[in-house]
Design an enzyme around this catalytic site. Structure first.
Site, short mmCIF file in Angstrom:
data_model
loop_
_atom_site.label_atom_id
_atom_site.label_comp_id
_atom_site.label_asym_id
_atom_site.label_seq_id
_atom_site.Cartn_x
_atom_site.Cartn_y
_atom_site.Cartn_z
N PHE A 41 0.81 -1.22 0.00
CA PHE A 41 0.00 0.00 0.00
C PHE A 41 0.85 1.28 0.00
O PHE A 41 0.31 2.39 0.08
CB PHE A 41 -1.01 -0.01 1.15
CG PHE A 41 -2.23 -0.90 0.91
CD1 PHE A 41 -2.43 -1.53 -0.32
CD2 PHE A 41 -3.16 -1.10 1.91
CE1 PHE A 41 -3.55 -2.35 -0.54
CE2 PHE A 41 -4.29 -1.90 1.70
CZ PHE A 41 -4.48 -2.53 0.48
N ARG A 42 2.17 1.15 -0.03
CA ARG A 42 3.09 2.24 -0.42
C ARG A 42 3.21 3.40 0.56
O ARG A 42 3.90 4.37 0.23
CB ARG A 42 2.70 2.82 -1.80
CG ARG A 42 2.47 1.80 -2.90
CD ARG A 42 3.71 1.03 -3.20
NE ARG A 42 3.62 0.28 -4.45
CZ ARG A 42 4.37 -0.79 -4.72
NH1 ARG A 42 5.26 -1.23 -3.84
NH2 ARG A 42 4.27 -1.42 -5.85
N ASN A 65 8.18 -2.82 2.06
CA ASN A 65 9.07 -2.08 1.15
C ASN A 65 8.54 -0.68 0.84
O ASN A 65 8.39 -0.29 -0.31
CB ASN A 65 9.33 -2.87 -0.14
CG ASN A 65 8.07 -3.27 -0.89
OD1 ASN A 65 6.99 -3.30 -0.31
ND2 ASN A 65 8.19 -3.58 -2.17
N LYS A 113 9.07 -10.52 6.95
CA LYS A 113 9.11 -10.76 5.50
C LYS A 113 10.53 -10.53 5.00
O LYS A 113 11.15 -9.52 5.34
CB LYS A 113 8.14 -9.79 4.79
CG LYS A 113 8.49 -9.45 3.33
CD LYS A 113 8.09 -10.55 2.38
CE LYS A 113 8.56 -10.28 0.96
NZ LYS A 113 7.72 -9.41 0.19
N HIS A 141 10.14 -13.85 -0.28
CA HIS A 141 10.17 -13.68 -1.73
C HIS A 141 11.40 -14.45 -2.19
O HIS A 141 12.54 -14.02 -1.96
CB HIS A 141 10.28 -12.19 -2.08
CG HIS A 141 10.30 -11.93 -3.55
ND1 HIS A 141 9.40 -11.11 -4.16
CD2 HIS A 141 11.12 -12.38 -4.53
CE1 HIS A 141 9.65 -11.07 -5.46
NE2 HIS A 141 10.70 -11.82 -5.71
N ASP A 197 -0.83 -9.96 -3.85
CA ASP A 197 0.40 -9.23 -4.17
C ASP A 197 0.07 -7.92 -4.88
O ASP A 197 0.75 -7.54 -5.84
CB ASP A 197 1.36 -10.09 -4.99
CG ASP A 197 2.78 -9.53 -5.00
OD1 ASP A 197 3.03 -8.52 -4.31
OD2 ASP A 197 3.64 -10.11 -5.69
O1 DOR Z 1 6.30 -7.38 -8.80
C1 DOR Z 1 6.51 -7.09 -7.62
N1 DOR Z 1 6.22 -5.86 -7.16
N2 DOR Z 1 7.05 -8.01 -6.82
C2 DOR Z 1 7.50 -7.67 -5.60
O2 DOR Z 1 8.05 -8.51 -4.93
C3 DOR Z 1 7.38 -6.30 -5.11
C4 DOR Z 1 6.29 -5.59 -5.76
C5 DOR Z 1 6.29 -4.11 -5.53
O3 DOR Z 1 6.40 -3.71 -4.35
O4 DOR Z 1 6.17 -3.36 -6.47
#
Ligand code: DOR
Length: 441
Positions: free
Chosen positions: A65-66, A96, A149, A181, A304
């Protein structure tokens, strides 16, 4: 005197661990209070569910969700709005972001940002790193933590633990199931030159089957040595499915709707929108992932959901980011597979509520039972609808399924007794709270 509830879900066909049948559900204080024939009962509100199926709330245990840091793509409000519009009642969000979620402070910040601002319930994965391995016993038990994770291959963002000693140091400390991952970073580095400028078809040549399989094999060997439970995210190859069948005592398995639905022939039409890590591969892998699901190997479905803007996706491959939206389309895409006879509705429930509750030890969620949270995904199995970009609430506003007609649609989302979404509208102010876990109570 007849019983009174805050809310009754009336006359729906309830799918649950004890079978399928028409039942009423009485809800008090956000909790399931009675299941059965409640014709004589009163309620502050009665929701007519005749003709609809009432499922335990769908839990999506992999979304990005950034927020903080990348909120031009998504934030906790827009992402969770997309979730509830798609029938999802709880999400586990990925670390991330910027800053990375790798400390007690960054986790607490996300939990406070999400509390009563997200539309669904939530937990946050904490990134495992070389630096924080020793802090894991505390980190993985903090309020709102889904667990640890680890990225063993680099993807979006800078989280990376590529080496066996680094992974072993983390798994020596985890008591909860850690998520991985699994793509081999060393092989990814070696093969970078195989990426063809402007051709996303080369994504599956670069990030090939061996890249995924080799990493999953290394991971399982380490997990065995450390006697640690692991969760292999987004399994994308038939080879990993066959390998993991022999390791179900340590490894749980996630598959995604895109690996079950899309295939590499679509790179030519969807271009970089299809670019994802691990990649969407040839149809033969899709067949073998379905076979694994049919054999009962798969524990959960995760979307995902990994939004990137159309502008970012319009760059030239390989300068384009990997990821596509998915949280809002998980339920309709999978119900369409149910309609086509590829899995039963009961198996869908197993993968989206009972499964995550079992492997992640979620407290009070994952089944329709007295004393459990009143979380429900209410669906119309007969509704024909076309998925369109305009329906997508994610800030990036697109889906790889634009134009796809499906049968089966989410009609209502109920989170701890709050009727959050009904017939495509978010109708209740956001009430999202942190999911609780048995091992961290
Ligand atoms: O395609 C992906 N996008 N795989 C990931 O592991 C991370 C994700 C992302 O955060 O954009």
């Amino acid at each position: 005197m007849s019983q009174t509830y805050d809310l009754i879900l009336k006359d729906g066909i309830v799918i649950n661990q004890d079978g399928t049948g028409q039942r009423d559900i009485g809800i008090m204080n956000g909790t399931i209070s009675a299941i059965g024939n409640l014709a004589q009962a009163h309620a502050g509100k009665i929701v007519d569910c005749r003709g609809l199926h009432v499922l335990p709330g769908v839990i999506d245990s992999q979304v990005h969700f950034r927020e903080p840091g990348l909120t031009h793509k998504e934030d906790l409000e827009t992402g969770s709005r997309a979730a509830v519009l798609g029938g999802v009642t709880a999400v586990f969000e990925m670390p991330n972001t910027n800053p990375l979620t790798t400390s007690a402070e960054t986790l607490a910040d996300k939990v406070s940002r999400g509390h009563h601002r997200m539309h669904c319930d939530f937990a946050f994965w904490v990134g495992g790193t070389h630096e924080n391995a020793n802090d894991i016993p505390e980190l993985e038990r903090l309020p709102g933590a889904a667990g640890i994770k680890v990225f063993m291959g680099s993807s979006t963002g800078s989280l990376l633990v590529e080496d066996d000693p680094g992974v072993a140091a983390i798994l020596a400390k985890t008591r909860r199931r850690a998520a991985f991952h699994a793509e081999d970073e060393y092989r990814l580095e070696e093969r970078k030159s195989l990426r063809v400028k402007g051709d996303p078809n080369s994504h599956i040549i670069w990030r090939d089957v061996t890249t995924a399989l080799q990493c999953t094999q290394r991971l399982v060997a380490i997990a065995r040595k450390q006697r640690a439970a692991i969760h292999v995210l987004h399994v994308s190859t038939g080879e990993e499915m066959a390998f993991l069948a022999a390791h179900k005592d340590v490894a749980s398995i996630e598959v995604t709707p895109h690996h079950l639905t899309l295939d590499a022939s679509l790179y030519n039409s969807l271009g970089t929108k299809l670019q994802m890590n691990p990649p969407v591969r040839e149809a033969s892998h899709r067949t073998r992932i379905w076979a694994g699901l049919e054999q009962g190997l798969v524990d959960v479905l995760g979307s995902d959901h990994a939004p990137h803007t159309l502008e970012e996706k319009a760059k030239t491959y390989p300068d384009t980011p990997s990821g596509m939206t998915g949280v809002q389309t998980l339920v309709p895409i999978m119900l369409d597979h149910v309609q086509a006879g590829r899995l039963s509705l009961e198996r869908f429930v197993d993968l989206t509520s009972a499964g995550p509750a079992r492997i992640f030890q979620i407290a009070r969620k994952g089944r329709i039972a007295e004393g459990y949270d009143a979380d429900f995904t209410i669906v119309d199995l007969k509704r024909h609808q076309t998925i369109k970009d305009e329906w997508i609430a994610s800030r990036c506003g697109w889906t790889p399924y634009d134009g796809k007609s499906v049968t089966g649609w989410p009609i209502g989302t109920i989170v701890r007794g709050h009727q959050v979404m009904w017939e495509g509208e978010v109708i209740t102010p956001s009430q999202g709270e942190a999911v609780r876990f048995i091992q961290a109570l």
